[in-house]
Design a protein around this motif. Structure first.
Motif, mmCIF file in Angstrom:
data_model
loop_
_atom_site.group_PDB
_atom_site.id
_atom_site.type_symbol
_atom_site.label_atom_id
_atom_site.label_comp_id
_atom_site.label_asym_id
_atom_site.label_seq_id
_atom_site.Cartn_x
_atom_site.Cartn_y
_atom_site.Cartn_z
ATOM 1 N N LYS A 1 -1.990 31.696 -6.753
ATOM 2 C CA LYS A 1 -2.919 32.020 -7.844
ATOM 3 C C LYS A 1 -2.764 31.015 -8.989
ATOM 4 N N GLY B 1 -1.647 28.007 -8.751
ATOM 5 C CA GLY B 1 -2.143 26.718 -8.266
ATOM 6 C C GLY B 1 -3.644 26.597 -8.379
ATOM 7 N N CYS B 2 -4.347 27.707 -8.141
ATOM 8 C CA CYS B 2 -5.809 27.697 -8.236
ATOM 9 C C CYS B 2 -6.280 27.464 -9.670
ATOM 10 N N MET B 3 -5.428 27.796 -10.643
ATOM 11 C CA MET B 3 -5.851 27.727 -12.042
ATOM 12 C C MET B 3 -5.303 26.503 -12.760
ATOM 13 N N ALA B 4 -4.620 25.637 -12.014
ATOM 14 C CA ALA B 4 -3.901 24.539 -12.662
ATOM 15 C C ALA B 4 -4.803 23.351 -13.000
#
Lengths: 178, 213
Positions: A11, A13-16
Motif C-alpha cells: 500500500k 509503495g502504491c502511494m510513493a
C-alpha cells in the motif's frame, strides 16, 4: 505477520509518488498505529535507512520487516514496497504512451507535485522533531540537533559536499556534541 | 534441443541484467540525478543495451510511477530488455545490495547500542538525514511551485497534515483533481495554461529528477 507486512508496504509503495521521503511520515503513522514501532525506534530506523544507499523508504521497510519478523519479514516488507513500482513501470513501459505529452497527465502532475512538496516538508518536520518532543530532551540536545541540521544544509548547498560525507561528518559532530 | 538453447540464452540474459544492476545498487546513494548518470554509463556506454535517447523515456516513466527513481529506472531498463522477467531481475539486482547493507548497518548498530558514543553519532546522523529531507523538499518546491494554485495546494496540504488526522491518500488523490480542475477551467476560459514553470535554468533542469529519491 508476513502477509500483513507485505500488504502494508505494498500500500505504501502504491502511494510513493515523489519517492521515499514523501512516504516516511505515512510509514511512521501506519507502524505506530499498529503498535509496531515507537517514535524513538523510528528515529533510529530512519537514521540507519538514510545512511545506506537506496531509497530511505525501502530501507525503512527492510528494517521494520526485520524487527517484526526476522529475515523473512525483511524480505516480505521489501518486496511489498518495491512491487508496485515494478508492476506500474512495466505497464507504463509496455504501453509506452508519452505520458508527459498529454494535457490531462500534465495537469494532474501540476496538482500532485505541490502535494508531494507538502508531504516531504511534513516528513522533515515530523522526522526532525520526532522523539525530541515525545520524550522531552534537554535544550542542549535540541540546540545540537538544530546546529548540525543547519550546518548540513549549508554544506550540501554551498559546498556541494557529497551526502555521504555530510552524514559521516554529522556522526562525528554528534559524538563531540552529545 | 533448440528450446533448451533458447532458454539458456534467455536465462543468460536475465543473469546479465541482474549483474548489471547488482553493480549499480550500492552506488544509488541519495538517488536522484546522479543515479540516472550512473545507469546511463553502465547501460548505454558500457553494455550498449540502449541508446542515449531512450534515457529520456526512462526518466519520464520513472518519474510518473510511484517509488524511487533507482528502482523505477531499473524496472524500465529490465522490461525493455527482457519483459517482466527482465524487470524483476533488474529490480532484484538493484535492491539486494541495499537490503544487505542496511541490515548490516543495523546489526552493527545493535551490537554497539549500549555505547554512548554510538548513540551520539546516530543522533548526529539523525540531524543530517533531516537536513537531506528538507533539502529534497526545497529542490522539489523550486521546480514545482510557481503560481497561486501550486503554492495554495502546498499550503493547504501542509495545514491538513499538521492540523488534522486526514490520511495522506486523500491528499495524493486530491492534488491531481485540483490540478486538473484548475487547468481545464483555465483552458475553457481561454486563459494561459501552464503546468510547469516557464523558465527553467540549466541548474533547475539538472535538479529536476532529484525529487524522485
Amino acid at each position: 505477520m508476513l502477509w500483513e507486512l507485505f500488504a502494508l508496504f505494498f500500500k505504501v509503495g502504491c502511494m510513493a509518488f515523489g519517492g521515499g521521503y514523501a512516504v516516511m511520515s505515512l510509514i511512521q503513522r501506519e507502524t505506530s498505529d499498529r503498535g509496531w514501532i515507537d517514535a524513538e525506534s523510528f528515529r533510529e530506523i530512519g537514521s540507519l535507512a538514510g545512511m545506506a544507499p537506496g531509497s530511505i523508504a525501502t530501507n525503512s521497510a527492510t528494517l521494520i520487516g526485520y524487527a517484526q519478523a526476522g529475515a523473512a519479514g525483511a524480505i516480505a516488507a521489501t518486496v511489498g514496497i518495491v512491487l508496485p513500482s515494478l508492476l506500474l513501470v512495466a505497464v507504463l513501459t509496455a504501453f509506452f504512451v508519452r505520458l508527459h505529452d498529454r494535457f490531462g497527465v500534465k495537469a494532474a502532475f501540476y496538482g500532485l507535485r505541490p502535494v508531494v512538496v507538502a508531504l516531504i516538508v511534513y516528513a522533515g518536520i515530523h522526522f526532525g522533531l520526532g522523539g525530541l518532543l515525545s520524550n522531552p530532551q534537554p535544550a542542549w540536545t535540541i540546540a545540537g540537533t538544530l546546529l548540525i541540521c543547519g550546518g548540513c544544509l549549508v554544506a550540501l548547498v554551498k559546498t556541494k559536499l557529497h551526502p555521504l560525507a555530510v552524514i559521516l561528518l554529522s556522526a562525528a559532530a554528534g559524538i563531540i556534541w552529545f | 534441443m533448440q528450446v533448451s538453447a533458447a532458454l539458456k540464452k534467455k536465462t543468460h540474459r536475465l543473469g546479465q541484467i541482474f549483474m548489471a544492476f547488482l553493480k549499480i545498487g550500492p552506488s544509488t546513494f541519495g538517488g536522484g540525478y546522479a543515479m540516472i548518470a550512473t545507469i546511463e554509463r553502465e547501460i548505454v556506454e558500457r553494455r550498449k543495451w540502449m541508446e542515449t535517447e531512450e534515457m529520456a523515456d526512462m526518466v519520464s516513466v520513472a518519474g510518473s510511477a510511484p517509488g524511487g527513481v533507482a528502482v523505477n529506472s531499473a524496472a524500465f531498463v529490465g522490461y525493455r530488455l527482457g519483459g517482466l522477467a527482465g524487470a524483476s531481475a533488474a529490480v532484484l539486482g538493484i535492491t539486494l545490495p541495499t537490503l544487505a547493507i542496511v541490515l548490516a548497518l543495523s546489526f552493527t548498530f545493535a551490537w554497539f547500542r549500549d555505547n554512548p558514543k554510538v548513540e551520539a553519532a546516530l543522533q548526529g546522523v539523525h540531524a543530517a538525514i533531516t537536513a537531506l529531507i528538507l533539502l529534497a523538499a526545497w529542490k522539489m518546491a523550486r521546480t514545482s511551485l510557481f503560481d497561486a494554485v501550486t503554492f495554495g495546494i502546498t499550503a493547504a496540504a501542509l495545514a491538513i497534515l499538521l492540523l488534522t488526522q486526514v490520511h495522506s491518500l486523500w491528499l495524493i488523490a486530491g492534488g491531481p483533481l485540483v490540478g486538473l480542475a484548475a487547468s481545464f477551467i483555465r483552458r475553457k476560459r481561454g486563459w494561459e495554461v501552464r503546468t510547469e514553470p516557464s523558465h527553467r535554468t540549466e541548474e533547475d533542469r539538472a535538479m529536476l529528477p532529484e525529487y524522485y529519491i
